[in-house]
Structure formats: structure tokens, C-alpha cells
Design a protein around this motif. Sequence first.
Motif, PDB file in Angstrom:
ATOM      1  N   GLY A 175      -5.697   8.010   4.960  1.00 29.65           N
ATOM      2  CA  GLY A 175      -4.216   7.839   5.195  1.00 29.65           C
ATOM      3  C   GLY A 175      -4.280   7.134   6.219  1.00 29.65           C
ATOM      4  O   GLY A 175      -2.779   7.673   6.784  1.00 29.65           O
ATOM      5  N   GLU A 176      -5.010   5.898   6.163  1.00 31.27           N
ATOM      6  CA  GLU A 176      -4.067   4.229   6.792  1.00 31.27           C
ATOM      7  C   GLU A 176      -3.003   4.293   6.115  1.00 31.27           C
ATOM      8  O   GLU A 176      -1.811   3.417   7.225  1.00 31.27           O
ATOM      9  CB  GLU A 176      -4.864   3.958   6.523  1.00 31.27           C
ATOM     10  CG  GLU A 176      -6.392   3.383   7.544  1.00 31.27           C
ATOM     11  CD  GLU A 176      -7.623   3.079   6.988  1.00 31.27           C
ATOM     12  OE1 GLU A 176      -8.978   2.779   7.983  1.00 31.27           O
ATOM     13  OE2 GLU A 176      -7.132   1.865   7.007  1.00 31.27           O
ATOM     14  N   LEU A 177      -2.813   4.481   4.806  1.00 31.32           N
ATOM     15  CA  LEU A 177      -1.489   4.127   4.087  1.00 31.32           C
ATOM     16  C   LEU A 177      -0.363   5.456   3.578  1.00 31.32           C
ATOM     17  O   LEU A 177      -1.166   6.720   3.562  1.00 31.32           O
ATOM     18  CB  LEU A 177      -1.959   3.338   2.560  1.00 31.32           C
ATOM     19  CG  LEU A 177      -1.839   1.178   2.818  1.00 31.32           C
ATOM     20  CD1 LEU A 177      -2.512   0.849   1.861  1.00 31.32           C
ATOM     21  CD2 LEU A 177      -0.408   1.220   3.980  1.00 31.32           C
ATOM     22  N   SER A 178       0.627   5.182   3.212  1.00 35.76           N
ATOM     23  CA  SER A 178       1.277   6.307   2.319  1.00 35.76           C
ATOM     24  C   SER A 178       1.692   5.639   0.695  1.00 35.76           C
ATOM     25  O   SER A 178       1.310   4.566   1.101  1.00 35.76           O
ATOM     26  CB  SER A 178       2.236   7.146   3.120  1.00 35.76           C
ATOM     27  OG  SER A 178       3.427   6.007   3.555  1.00 35.76           O
ATOM     28  N   TRP A 179       2.042   6.740   0.658  1.00 35.44           N
ATOM     29  CA  TRP A 179       2.417   6.011  -0.803  1.00 35.44           C
ATOM     30  C   TRP A 179       3.871   5.040  -1.085  1.00 35.44           C
ATOM     31  O   TRP A 179       4.178   4.146  -1.688  1.00 35.44           O
ATOM     32  CB  TRP A 179       2.760   6.994  -2.424  1.00 35.44           C
ATOM     33  CG  TRP A 179       1.177   7.733  -2.478  1.00 35.44           C
ATOM     34  CD1 TRP A 179       0.513   8.590  -2.514  1.00 35.44           C
ATOM     35  CD2 TRP A 179       0.827   7.175  -3.770  1.00 35.44           C
ATOM     36  NE1 TRP A 179      -0.170   8.832  -3.286  1.00 35.44           N
ATOM     37  CE2 TRP A 179      -0.212   7.999  -4.153  1.00 35.44           C
ATOM     38  CE3 TRP A 179       1.217   5.917  -4.783  1.00 35.44           C
ATOM     39  CZ2 TRP A 179      -1.113   7.188  -5.246  1.00 35.44           C
ATOM     40  CZ3 TRP A 179       0.259   5.704  -5.189  1.00 35.44           C
ATOM     41  CH2 TRP A 179      -1.043   6.427  -5.803  1.00 35.44           C
ATOM     42  N   ASP A 180       4.857   5.627  -0.029  1.00 36.61           N
ATOM     43  CA  ASP A 180       5.628   4.839   0.365  1.00 36.61           C
ATOM     44  C   ASP A 180       5.382   3.801   0.901  1.00 36.61           C
ATOM     45  O   ASP A 180       6.277   2.326   0.637  1.00 36.61           O
ATOM     46  CB  ASP A 180       6.676   5.263   1.295  1.00 36.61           C
ATOM     47  CG  ASP A 180       7.830   6.648   1.082  1.00 36.61           C
ATOM     48  OD1 ASP A 180       7.893   6.852  -0.324  1.00 36.61           O
ATOM     49  OD2 ASP A 180       7.460   7.660   1.424  1.00 36.61           O
ATOM     50  N   GLU A 181       4.754   3.309   1.758  1.00 37.18           N
ATOM     51  CA  GLU A 181       3.815   2.150   2.065  1.00 37.18           C
ATOM     52  C   GLU A 181       3.211   1.125   1.448  1.00 37.18           C
ATOM     53  O   GLU A 181       2.957  -0.327   1.708  1.00 37.18           O
ATOM     54  CB  GLU A 181       2.906   2.095   3.412  1.00 37.18           C
ATOM     55  CG  GLU A 181       4.227   3.103   4.265  1.00 37.18           C
ATOM     56  CD  GLU A 181       3.211   3.598   5.910  1.00 37.18           C
ATOM     57  OE1 GLU A 181       3.962   3.349   6.773  1.00 37.18           O
ATOM     58  OE2 GLU A 181       2.382   4.066   5.326  1.00 37.18           O
ATOM     59  N   VAL A 182       2.890   1.428   0.372  1.00 33.92           N
ATOM     60  CA  VAL A 182       1.912   0.697  -0.310  1.00 33.92           C
ATOM     61  C   VAL A 182       2.545  -0.946  -1.488  1.00 33.92           C
ATOM     62  O   VAL A 182       3.718  -0.444  -1.638  1.00 33.92           O
ATOM     63  CB  VAL A 182       0.704   1.799  -1.940  1.00 33.92           C
ATOM     64  CG1 VAL A 182      -0.204   2.432  -0.741  1.00 33.92           C
ATOM     65  CG2 VAL A 182       1.672   1.931  -2.847  1.00 33.92           C
ATOM     66  N   ASP A 183       1.385  -1.427  -2.094  1.00 34.66           N
ATOM     67  CA  ASP A 183       2.956  -1.632  -2.337  1.00 34.66           C
ATOM     68  C   ASP A 183       2.968  -1.408  -4.229  1.00 34.66           C
ATOM     69  O   ASP A 183       2.250  -0.944  -4.590  1.00 34.66           O
ATOM     70  CB  ASP A 183       1.085  -3.827  -3.324  1.00 34.66           C
ATOM     71  CG  ASP A 183       1.640  -4.623  -3.921  1.00 34.66           C
ATOM     72  OD1 ASP A 183       2.491  -4.506  -5.222  1.00 34.66           O
ATOM     73  OD2 ASP A 183       1.440  -5.691  -2.690  1.00 34.66           O
ATOM     74  N   PRO A 184       3.946  -2.511  -4.607  1.00 35.71           N
ATOM     75  CA  PRO A 184       4.783  -1.986  -5.636  1.00 35.71           C
ATOM     76  C   PRO A 184       3.654  -2.102  -6.583  1.00 35.71           C
ATOM     77  O   PRO A 184       3.733  -1.016  -7.658  1.00 35.71           O
ATOM     78  CB  PRO A 184       6.621  -2.191  -5.895  1.00 35.71           C
ATOM     79  CG  PRO A 184       6.091  -2.961  -4.459  1.00 35.71           C
ATOM     80  CD  PRO A 184       5.023  -2.920  -3.983  1.00 35.71           C
ATOM     81  N   VAL A 185       2.498  -2.926  -7.422  1.00 38.30           N
ATOM     82  CA  VAL A 185       2.222  -2.799  -8.832  1.00 38.30           C
ATOM     83  C   VAL A 185       0.904  -1.217  -7.766  1.00 38.30           C
ATOM     84  O   VAL A 185       0.914  -0.879  -9.698  1.00 38.30           O
ATOM     85  CB  VAL A 185       0.938  -3.615  -8.408  1.00 38.30           C
ATOM     86  CG1 VAL A 185      -0.437  -3.940  -8.911  1.00 38.30           C
ATOM     87  CG2 VAL A 185       1.827  -4.895  -8.059  1.00 38.30           C
ATOM     88  N   VAL A 186       0.769  -1.303  -6.842  1.00 32.04           N
ATOM     89  CA  VAL A 186       0.210   0.682  -7.001  1.00 32.04           C
ATOM     90  C   VAL A 186       0.714   1.658  -7.071  1.00 32.04           C
ATOM     91  O   VAL A 186       0.400   2.538  -7.984  1.00 32.04           O
ATOM     92  CB  VAL A 186      -0.425   0.533  -5.417  1.00 32.04           C
ATOM     93  CG1 VAL A 186      -1.647   1.755  -5.104  1.00 32.04           C
ATOM     94  CG2 VAL A 186      -1.635  -0.696  -4.465  1.00 32.04           C
ATOM     95  N   ARG A 187       1.982   1.765  -7.193  1.00 31.93           N
ATOM     96  CA  ARG A 187       2.896   2.659  -7.329  1.00 31.93           C
ATOM     97  C   ARG A 187       3.417   2.449  -8.632  1.00 31.93           C
ATOM     98  O   ARG A 187       2.727   3.779  -9.825  1.00 31.93           O
ATOM     99  CB  ARG A 187       4.047   2.522  -6.580  1.00 31.93           C
ATOM    100  CG  ARG A 187       4.477   2.921  -5.147  1.00 31.93           C
ATOM    101  CD  ARG A 187       5.930   3.470  -4.858  1.00 31.93           C
ATOM    102  NE  ARG A 187       6.402   1.939  -4.675  1.00 31.93           N
ATOM    103  CZ  ARG A 187       6.875   1.462  -3.679  1.00 31.93           C
ATOM    104  NH1 ARG A 187       5.821   1.736  -2.397  1.00 31.93           N
ATOM    105  NH2 ARG A 187       7.155  -0.120  -3.532  1.00 31.93           N
ATOM    106  N   GLU A 188       3.040   1.350  -9.603  1.00 27.02           N
ATOM    107  CA  GLU A 188       3.309   1.476 -10.533  1.00 27.02           C
ATOM    108  C   GLU A 188       2.039   1.842 -11.248  1.00 27.02           C
ATOM    109  O   GLU A 188       1.925   3.013 -12.032  1.00 27.02           O
ATOM    110  CB  GLU A 188       3.081   0.351 -10.898  1.00 27.02           C
ATOM    111  CG  GLU A 188       2.541  -0.173 -13.401  1.00 27.02           C
ATOM    112  CD  GLU A 188       3.203  -1.863 -13.493  1.00 27.02           C
ATOM    113  OE1 GLU A 188       2.969  -1.771 -14.732  1.00 27.02           O
ATOM    114  OE2 GLU A 188       3.255  -2.558 -12.354  1.00 27.02           O
ATOM    115  N   VAL A 189       0.872   1.784 -10.729  1.00 25.12           N
ATOM    116  CA  VAL A 189      -0.817   2.085 -12.048  1.00 25.12           C
ATOM    117  C   VAL A 189      -0.505   3.224 -11.156  1.00 25.12           C
ATOM    118  O   VAL A 189      -1.240   4.319 -12.210  1.00 25.12           O
ATOM    119  CB  VAL A 189      -1.427   1.460 -11.143  1.00 25.12           C
ATOM    120  CG1 VAL A 189      -2.739   1.887 -11.100  1.00 25.12           C
ATOM    121  CG2 VAL A 189      -2.088  -0.191 -11.550  1.00 25.12           C
TER     122      VAL A 189
END
Length: 256
Positions: free
Chosen positions: A63-77
Motif C-alpha cells: 500500500g505504499e504506492l497506488s496505481w496512479d503513482e506507479v511508473d507508466p511501464v507498470v501500468r502497461e504491464v
Amino acid sequence: MVSRRSWVEQIMGLPVSVLARGEEAESARADAAVRDVFADLVEADRMFSPYKIDSAVSRLARGELSWDEVDPVVREVGERCVRARDLTGGLFDAELPGGGWDPSGLVKGWAVERAAERLREVPDLDWCLNAGGDVLVLCPSSLPFTVGIQDPRDPGRVVTSVARSDGAVATSGTAARGAHLYDLRTGDPVDTRWLSVSVSGPSLEYADVLATAAFVAGEEWPGVLAALPGYEGLGILADGNLFATAGWPLGEVAAG
């Protein structure tokens, strides 16, 4: 004599090797491309490993990161994992039973294909990139590499082989990591008489996803491969017998 050169590094907890063939195999350009491949895979492991405490996957889990805060590459995966789940009817799913997200079943194939772009930039170079038994090849010479399929009962033995001058071969099963796969539709461990399923096709990312989904499917695994054109499979039963889909090009099968 055709020049050859090989490299190997331990990355993602498994051996990653490159075999290069052709006039460029011993060139500084080929060496630099391979070093870049390894660096790209180290970075993918740093970002996606569920075993590294500072990876994006681990930080999302805590819970230290939300999906809005991750690197775009993580969202792509993440988006690729959703597409893979939809493609396989939930047989592949990065969402874990009881909560959590582990994209490992997709990340290796995706990361290897992405890193392999470095090798594609070297002209007239045949290469075979092997990440712990999941293999991607390209042969501008049209002379194929022979990819061995491991015997899940004896890791030192090859039961058959497949020749490829382009594309991928991926395997899913219990030989390397034991009974670690779950049917995420039910939350139960996979219970099957198949020891492994190998998938051959154009993309390592999708060959890996389909191999995982096919293994989870059990007796219905050949039908899973119909989700995408151009993919064929080979299943190995607990008694050592092999079953291949119609388009799988069987090589020499080891005796016994």
C-alpha cells in the motif's frame, strides 16, 4: 566456419543466455547489444520482482504506492495482464487468491521480448535468447536453432526438440518450482496429470501466457491455444507420454 559466441548471466533468479551466430557474432556491436539485454532484464526484475522489497509490485502490495503513482511501464504491464486474463477466460490472472498482484507469469516473456529489440538492431545476426527455458529466436540466415524440450521428470534430459528460425517457445509446469500454480477461478492449486505444457508461436509474451493458462486448464489445454492464431502446444504426461497439437513440429523424441 560460422562464427558463434555465447553469454550467460544469472537474472530473475534463473540463467539467461544468448547464443549468437554469424559474421557479427564476435563483434563489439553484438557484445554491446547483449550487455544491454542483460541490463534491461535486471531493470525489469528490479521493478517487478515480488521478492525484492523495493520493487513496484512489493510496494503496491504494502500500500505504499497506488496505481496512479506507479511508473507508466507498470501500468502497461497491468493492462497487459488484464488482456491476458480476458484472452484466457481467467485461466491466467495476475490477481492472487486473497488479494495481491503478481505479474510474474507475463513479465518474463514481456521483458525478454522487449529487451530482445537490442539484438534485432544488429544486422545479419542469428540469435537465441534463453531465459530459464523460455526461448526467443531470430535467424536472418533462415538456418534455425534447435530448442530442446526438457523432461519434467529429469531436468538433465531432453524429450524432444523443435526447430525455430523466428519466434518463441515457452513451457509451464511443476519441474522447476514444484506445485506453484493455482487455478485462480477457484483459488485451488492446479491438480492435473500433465507435468508440463510447452507452447510455440510468434510472441514469447503470449507463448508464456498461453503455456500457463494451458497448464491450469488440465485436460482441456489444447483448446486454450485456439485463443490466438499461430500457437501450437506439446503436453507431457506423468507417465512420460507426449501429446502435440496438429501443427507442433516434433523433432527427435528421446527413448524411454
